[in-house]
Scaffold this active site. Structure first.
Site, PDB file in Angstrom:
ATOM      1  N   THR A 248       0.838  -1.193   0.000  1.00  0.00           N
ATOM      2  CA  THR A 248       0.000   0.000   0.000  1.00  0.00           C
ATOM      3  C   THR A 248       0.875   1.245   0.000  1.00  0.00           C
ATOM      4  O   THR A 248       1.933   1.263   0.628  1.00  0.00           O
ATOM      5  CB  THR A 248      -0.920  -0.010   1.237  1.00  0.00           C
ATOM      6  OG1 THR A 248      -1.816  -1.116   1.140  1.00  0.00           O
ATOM      7  CG2 THR A 248      -1.729   1.279   1.345  1.00  0.00           C
TER       8      THR A 248
ATOM      9  N   GLY B  85       2.512   4.775   7.135  1.00  0.00           N
ATOM     10  CA  GLY B  85       2.109   6.123   6.787  1.00  0.00           C
ATOM     11  C   GLY B  85       0.778   6.147   6.055  1.00  0.00           C
ATOM     12  O   GLY B  85       0.002   7.092   6.177  1.00  0.00           O
TER      13      GLY B  85
ATOM     14  N   GLU C  84      -0.326  -5.072   6.201  1.00  0.00           N
ATOM     15  CA  GLU C  84       0.998  -5.157   5.584  1.00  0.00           C
ATOM     16  C   GLU C  84       1.906  -6.116   6.352  1.00  0.00           C
ATOM     17  O   GLU C  84       2.642  -6.901   5.749  1.00  0.00           O
ATOM     18  CB  GLU C  84       1.639  -3.768   5.520  1.00  0.00           C
ATOM     19  CG  GLU C  84       1.019  -2.858   4.473  1.00  0.00           C
ATOM     20  CD  GLU C  84       1.560  -1.445   4.498  1.00  0.00           C
ATOM     21  OE1 GLU C  84       1.531  -0.792   3.454  1.00  0.00           O
ATOM     22  OE2 GLU C  84       2.012  -0.987   5.573  1.00  0.00           O
TER      23      GLU C  84
END
Length: 234
Positions: free
Chosen positions: A29, A99, A106
């Site tokens: 991402t 972020g 993830e």
């Protein structure tokens, strides 16, 4: 395309060398990962056979748009290679991620992968982690208490900064809600003297779902530049 965006593109393009026919591929991402997903879509249209496992709903939507076939995480027992970005990378290949708010998914995908390839522009390479605010995903229930415990963990582990803040967005400054339905606390550590010690401390806090320090997961780091990319392997 700006030099920064070109560097991200070059890193993403270099990561294609790690993708082989028939692989299950983790799809990261963020802006650099988005370049990779689009490039992978080009390869799929040219005949490459892969299946992707997205790490966020945003990545899922992009992958569907560019024609990358997808699998649910529940359909896989392992992933051949995960290609994802990072907000900071140190010489031990420890990362700060999150972020974009997808750190939990993830990390799940990275941990299930045989090889993790990190793609980033060269500015993300740092000697010491901490300048980028460390994202910590927390439950909504008791989040203020959890934030205080995070602040205490920063103090106890010798971080230069100890400020923490609930991540908000939009005109109304509403809390950001992750794909998992949680909040994010951004920890402004400034400098993390020992990432391993801080990671262990955060894991002990009730209410912390996951933190953005990734240790022992990255195998390859590709640092994009305005011209080409540098590949580092442990």
């Amino acid at each position: 395309m700006s030099d920064s965006d070109l560097a991200k593109f070059n890193a993403a393009q270099a990561a294609l060398a790690y993708i082989k026919d028939g692989m299950v591929v983790g799809l990261g991402t963020g802006s650099t990962s988005a370049h990779f997903v689009r490039l992978l879509g080009d390869k799929v249209r040219q005949g490459l056979r892969v299946k992707g496992v997205p790490t966020s709903e945003a990545t899922r939507n992009l992958a569907e748009q560019v024609g990358v076939p997808l699998l649910e995480i529940s359909q896989v027992t392992s992933i051949d290679v995960d290609v994802d970005g990072a907000d900071e990378i140190d010489p031990q290949f420890r990362l700060v991620k999150g972020g974009g708010g997808a750190l939990l998914r993830e990390k799940i995908v990275a941990a299930a992968s045989k090889r993790v390839v990190v793609i980033a522009d060269a500015s993300k390479w740092v000697e010491t982690l901490g300048a980028f605010p460390l994202p910590v995903e927390v439950t909504r229930f008791g989040f203020a208490l959890t934030a205080q415990r995070i602040k205490e963990a920063l103090q106890a582990t010798g971080c230069e900064g100890v400020e923490v803040a609930l991540r908000v967005s939009g005109k109304a400054n509403e809390p950001v809600i992750t794909d998992g339905g949680n909040y994010i606390i951004d920890a402004h550590a400034k400098r993390i003297p020992d990432a391993n010690v801080l990671a262990a401390a955060l894991q002990q806090i009730a209410g912390v779902v996951e933190h953005g320090i990734f240790i022992g997961l990255a195998h390859v780091v590709i640092l994009g530049k305005a011209k080409g990319a540098e590949v580092k392997e442990l």
